[in-house]
Design a protein around this motif. Structure first.
Motif, short mmCIF file in Angstrom:
data_model
loop_
_atom_site.label_atom_id
_atom_site.label_comp_id
_atom_site.label_asym_id
_atom_site.label_seq_id
_atom_site.Cartn_x
_atom_site.Cartn_y
_atom_site.Cartn_z
N SER A 11 0.83 -1.21 0.00
CA SER A 11 0.00 0.00 0.00
C SER A 11 0.86 1.25 0.00
O SER A 11 0.54 2.24 -0.67
CB SER A 11 -0.94 -0.01 1.21
OG SER A 11 -1.86 -1.06 1.12
N GLU A 65 -5.70 5.25 3.59
CA GLU A 65 -6.07 4.57 2.35
C GLU A 65 -5.26 5.15 1.18
O GLU A 65 -5.34 6.33 0.87
CB GLU A 65 -7.56 4.62 2.06
CG GLU A 65 -8.42 3.84 3.03
CD GLU A 65 -8.16 2.33 2.96
OE1 GLU A 65 -7.70 1.86 1.91
OE2 GLU A 65 -8.43 1.64 3.96
N ARG A 99 -10.04 -0.88 -9.76
CA ARG A 99 -10.84 -1.65 -8.82
C ARG A 99 -10.78 -3.14 -9.12
O ARG A 99 -10.73 -3.98 -8.21
CB ARG A 99 -12.29 -1.16 -8.84
CG ARG A 99 -12.46 0.22 -8.26
CD ARG A 99 -12.12 0.25 -6.78
NE ARG A 99 -13.16 -0.35 -5.96
CZ ARG A 99 -12.99 -0.72 -4.70
NH1 ARG A 99 -11.81 -0.60 -4.11
NH2 ARG A 99 -14.00 -1.23 -4.01
N GLU A 102 -7.49 -4.36 -7.84
CA GLU A 102 -7.52 -4.37 -6.38
C GLU A 102 -8.31 -5.56 -5.84
O GLU A 102 -7.82 -6.36 -5.04
CB GLU A 102 -8.19 -3.09 -5.86
CG GLU A 102 -7.31 -1.86 -5.85
CD GLU A 102 -8.05 -0.67 -5.28
OE1 GLU A 102 -7.37 0.26 -4.81
OE2 GLU A 102 -9.30 -0.65 -5.30
N LEU A 103 -9.55 -5.66 -6.28
CA LEU A 103 -10.48 -6.63 -5.69
C LEU A 103 -10.18 -8.07 -6.09
O LEU A 103 -10.40 -9.00 -5.30
CB LEU A 103 -11.91 -6.27 -6.07
CG LEU A 103 -12.42 -4.93 -5.53
CD1 LEU A 103 -13.80 -4.62 -6.08
CD2 LEU A 103 -12.44 -4.93 -4.01
N PHE A 107 -5.88 -7.37 -3.29
CA PHE A 107 -6.45 -7.66 -1.99
C PHE A 107 -6.46 -9.16 -1.66
O PHE A 107 -6.12 -9.54 -0.53
CB PHE A 107 -7.86 -7.07 -1.87
CG PHE A 107 -7.89 -5.56 -1.87
CD1 PHE A 107 -6.72 -4.81 -1.74
CD2 PHE A 107 -9.08 -4.87 -2.01
CE1 PHE A 107 -6.74 -3.42 -1.75
CE2 PHE A 107 -9.11 -3.48 -2.02
CZ PHE A 107 -7.93 -2.76 -1.89
N PHE A 110 -3.03 -9.96 -0.49
CA PHE A 110 -2.84 -9.58 0.91
C PHE A 110 -3.37 -10.67 1.83
O PHE A 110 -2.71 -11.09 2.80
CB PHE A 110 -3.59 -8.29 1.24
CG PHE A 110 -3.01 -7.04 0.64
CD1 PHE A 110 -1.74 -7.02 0.10
CD2 PHE A 110 -3.74 -5.87 0.64
CE1 PHE A 110 -1.21 -5.86 -0.45
CE2 PHE A 110 -3.23 -4.70 0.11
CZ PHE A 110 -1.96 -4.69 -0.44
N GLN A 111 -4.61 -11.10 1.56
CA GLN A 111 -5.25 -12.10 2.40
C GLN A 111 -4.49 -13.42 2.39
O GLN A 111 -4.34 -14.09 3.43
CB GLN A 111 -6.70 -12.32 1.95
CG GLN A 111 -7.62 -11.15 2.22
CD GLN A 111 -7.75 -10.85 3.70
OE1 GLN A 111 -7.86 -11.75 4.52
NE2 GLN A 111 -7.72 -9.58 4.04
N SER A 134 -7.42 -17.74 -1.17
CA SER A 134 -7.08 -16.41 -1.70
C SER A 134 -5.93 -16.50 -2.69
O SER A 134 -5.94 -15.83 -3.74
CB SER A 134 -6.72 -15.47 -0.55
OG SER A 134 -7.82 -15.29 0.32
N THR A 166 -1.13 -0.11 -9.47
CA THR A 166 -1.73 -1.15 -8.63
C THR A 166 -1.33 -2.53 -9.12
O THR A 166 -0.95 -3.41 -8.33
CB THR A 166 -3.26 -1.00 -8.61
OG1 THR A 166 -3.60 0.26 -8.04
CG2 THR A 166 -3.91 -2.10 -7.79
#
Length: 205
Positions: A11, A65, A99, A102-103, A107, A110-111, A134, A166
């Motif tokens: 991030s 953020e 997005r 990211e989604l 993300f 990360f998980q 994930s 990103t």
């Protein structure tokens, strides 16, 4: 104005690469995430989510953020480098692709990392099975990004944007999951090298 960050964190890297592309310098303050500095009451007064990065303004206002910080910087320091797009359709496409990456990519990565490694198991519930799921979602996302880059110079179109930042950060981070951008995704591999060779990106890395 200061940015509170942990330099290598994905991030924080998004903000750093955005600043590099915009040719803007803002003083940085390192935050010891491993030691839990971000969980302190003092840091919580700066960051609503107790995460980095955080942009602290001179008037006492702060923003957390990474994309919120980038949007503020883009508006506060306008340049001819329109990383969020410069026409209505371009703005929409950049937002859409950013997005999506990211989604469906960053993300989940990360998980996967947090749940598989248990790196923060002193402060959150880690579920290895969710980490593996994930990771699989990241693996399944790469062919979609490959298909896009077979027909597009950059992620959101013909010009470099925040969506590329990103995606570039994601592609670098997933090495921690033993996922690699290789000959199986040639368009993605070529794009990654093109982005890495950008002067601003190379100097910031």
């Amino acid at each position: 104005m200061k940015i509170y960050e942990k330099g290598p964190a994905p991030s924080a890297r998004r903000v750093s690469l955005f600043l590099a592309e915009k040719n803007i310098e803002i003083p940085r303050v390192n935050v010891d995430i491993g030691g839990g500095e971000n969980l302190s009451d003092e840091f919580a007064a700066l960051s609503l989510n107790k995460k980095i990065p955080v942009l602290a303004l001179d008037d006492g206002t702060s923003l957390c953020e990474s994309m919120a910080i980038c949007r503020y910087i883009d508006a506060a320091f306008p340049t001819d480098n329109h990383l969020f797009g410069d026409t209505p359709i371009a703005i929409g496409q950049v937002e859409m692709w950013n997005r999506i990456v990211e989604l469906d990519g960053l993300f989940p990565a990360f998980q996967a990392f947090r749940n598989i490694t248990g790196i923060y198991n002193d402060r959150e519930r880690c579920v290895p099975a969710w980490g593996e799921e994930s990771k699989q979602r990241v693996i399944e996302f790469l062919p979609r990004l490959e298909a896009r880059l077979q027909h597009s110079t950059f992620v959101a179109g013909d010009t470099f944007t925040v969506a590329d930042i990103t995606a570039f950060v994601m592609c670098g981070f997933i090495k921690n999951l033993d996922i690699h951008i290789d000959e199986n995704v040639p368009a993605l591999q070529k794009w990654q090298q093109t982005v890495a060779n950008r002067p601003a990106i190379a100097n910031a890395s």
